[in-house]
Design an enzyme around this catalytic site. Structure first.
Site, PDB file in Angstrom:
ATOM      1  N   CYS A 335      30.713  45.645  39.230  1.00  0.00           N
ATOM      2  CA  CYS A 335      29.745  44.552  39.062  1.00  0.00           C
ATOM      3  C   CYS A 335      28.708  44.950  38.003  1.00  0.00           C
ATOM      4  O   CYS A 335      29.046  45.092  36.841  1.00  0.00           O
ATOM      5  CB  CYS A 335      29.115  44.207  40.409  1.00  0.00           C
ATOM      6  N   HIS A 440      33.861  43.776  44.195  1.00  0.00           N
ATOM      7  CA  HIS A 440      33.325  44.575  45.291  1.00  0.00           C
ATOM      8  C   HIS A 440      34.439  44.792  46.317  1.00  0.00           C
ATOM      9  O   HIS A 440      35.287  43.929  46.526  1.00  0.00           O
ATOM     10  CB  HIS A 440      32.155  43.850  45.953  1.00  0.00           C
TER      11      HIS A 440
END
Length: 518
Positions: A335, A440
């Site tokens: 991310c 994630h």
């Protein structure tokens, strides 16, 4: 309409989330349909629901303990601090506003309270029991008139309240008595039991303490829970980073993995599976010296990527990372960490703050531009590049649009669960040792985790860690069973059910207790 039990704490980090998780599991095991609820949560450790909404990680874990899928009503208000006294407010899983703490408290609470009421009623119409988690302390007197997460929610739900206190930090008597004294009489009347948490040593030595608490407060002590190390259940608060398991010394021959502890780090539980992998040592680091002997480095997510990019430069970590990269280290960015591995991060409209642009580490051919929209969704797909092909699943929670330049290759091809189109995710360097992804939960994929560790071992001539006998998913299920057994063993379950006015629906360990954690 559901019945409800609420866990309030004498302070933050006394064990509310874990106790709620245990109660969710126990009620589920005892035959009830049950759902978790936390009116307002402040956390940078969030999760994506199957519908593409964002909630606090703790409520997603609690939903798993209930045997149900998470949804946005389980945590209708999520506050995500962004630095500079600003907070992103997420309401029922969608970004509502980024504002100051003062503006939120003084001008926004009425709006978000309507969402809290709506979400609680949504769950209460569908489940027999709601397990509610409070936030911090219910008697922060400067905030209490505007606190929607504790007393106001208890009144909304007409909840039975359990007060939990942490004896490990000291001052347990004062914290219990002080909390009860500062509650109004009608609020105090809701407190049906006290639970002492994180007790170490011989419990019989605390018998007189229990008698004193019950005599002085008139509230029964329902249990003394022992300090339970290595629960292996995902934590919500970053204070968990201070626990010993996040600062383990490196074992001889182990794969040494460093996670850069960014000032605005988010979703730190992405790396939990690595802590449970034999032959792997993981530590969170903040200085160049801590990188000297590592074999792999992870750049985690960030709630303020540009500021964290400057922090890497100012601390000398950018230079130290470059040295380890030249030494053959494998590097993964997730991310915000993926964005930092690129060429530049741009924020011309100042969605994150006053900084227009920050140079990335320059190892992946991508440029990221911050935008006002947030992408939140679970995804499935397959990993490409040197570790592929293999199936993968995870979830995206990020702001910013990343453009891939010439060179390198995508990390994966993914799609949303409804199959509505597919797209390339992330990037991999030409030598295959630097990878970035928006996914994630990537290390929760057993096959990916093992292939990545194998590549590191081959690079440094290390012995490949043995694969565990069970998957990470099975480990999580086992951890929930261990937690419920431990809590059953140390709570007076018949007394608790008597207070709640219910009994187990079916024969379960609740009738006889269960084994404690070793």
């Amino acid at each position: 309409m559901a019945s409800s039990v609420m866990v309030m704490g004498t302070a933050s980090n006394v064990g509310k989330s874990i106790l709620c998780t245990a109660l969710c599991r126990i009620l589920h095991e005892d035959g009830y349909s049950v759902a978790p609820f936390k009116a307002q949560n402040m956390s940078l450790n969030s999760a994506a629901t199957p519908s593409g909404r964002e909630i606090g990680r703790a409520q997603a874990v609690q939903a798993e303990a209930c045997g149900i899928l998470p949804n946005e009503h389980m945590n209708p208000v999520l506050l995500k601090p962004t630095g500079r006294h600003q907070t992103q407010v997420v309401v029922q899983g969608r970004v509502y506003k980024t504002t100051s703490a003062r503006d939120y408290l003084e001008n926004r609470l009425d709006d978000v309270w309507e969402a809290v009421v709506d979400s609680y009623r949504f769950l209460a119409d569908r489940y027999e029991w709601i397990v509610i988690e409070g936030a911090g302390s219910p008697v922060e007197m400067n905030l209490k008139p505007r606190d929607i997460a504790n007393v106001r929610t208890a009144e909304l739900a007409d909840a039975h309240v359990l007060l939990v206190a942490d004896i490990d930090r000291g001052g347990v008597f004062a914290s219990i008595v002080g909390t009860l004294q500062l509650l109004e009489p009608s609020e105090r009347a809701r407190v049906k039991g006290i639970i002492i948490n994180k007790f170490r040593g011989d419990r019989s030595l605390f018998t007189d303490g229990i008698r004193w608490i019950e005599s002085y407060t008139g509230v029964p002590v329902l249990g003394v829970l022992p300090f339970l190390p290595d629960l292996n259940i995902e934590a919500e608060d970053s204070v968990a980073l201070e626990e010993a398991r996040y600062r383990l010394p490196a074992a001889d021959g182990a794969v040494r993995v460093a996670v850069i502890q960014l000032p605005h780090m988010a979703n730190f539980t992405d790396f939990d599976p690595l802590f449970l992998t034999p032959g792997v040592t993981v530590r969170f680091v903040q200085t160049p010296a801590e990188l000297e002997d590592v074999h792999a480095i992870i750049l985690p997510g960030s709630k303020d990527t540009l500021m964290d990019g400057l922090w890497l430069q100012e601390t000398g970590l950018s230079a130290a990372l470059a040295e380890r990269r030249a030494a053959g280290c494998h590097i993964v960015g997730i991310c915000g960490g993926f964005q930092l591995l690129g060429q530049r991060i741009l924020d011309p409209d100042h969605w994150e703050g006053p900084i227009d642009e920050v140079a990335g580490l320059g190892w992946l051919p991508v440029v990221t531009t911050m935008t006002g929209s947030k992408r939140t969704m679970p995804v499935t797909g397959r990993v490409l590049g040197p570790l592929g092909p293999m199936p993968v699943e995870g979830y995206e929670i990020h702001m910013g649009r990343t453009e891939r330049l010439a060179g390198g290759s995508p990390f994966a091809q993914v799609q949303s669960p409804d199959g509505d189109g597919a797209w390339f995710d992330g990037a991999v360097s030409d030598d295959g040792r630097v990878m970035g992804t928006y996914l994630h939960g990537i290390f929760h994929n057993d096959q990916f985790r093992r292939r990545w560790l194998t590549a590191i071992c081959h690079q440094f001539g290390l012995q490949v860690p043995a694969a565990p006998d069970t998957s990470f998913s099975e480990m999580k299920s086992a951890a929930l069973r261990r937690l419920s057994s431990a809590v059953r063993a140390h709570l007076d379950m018949p007394r608790l059910y008597g207070i709640l006015g219910y009994a187990p629906k079916r024969g379960t360990p609740a009738e006889t207790g269960g084994p404690a954690l070793s």
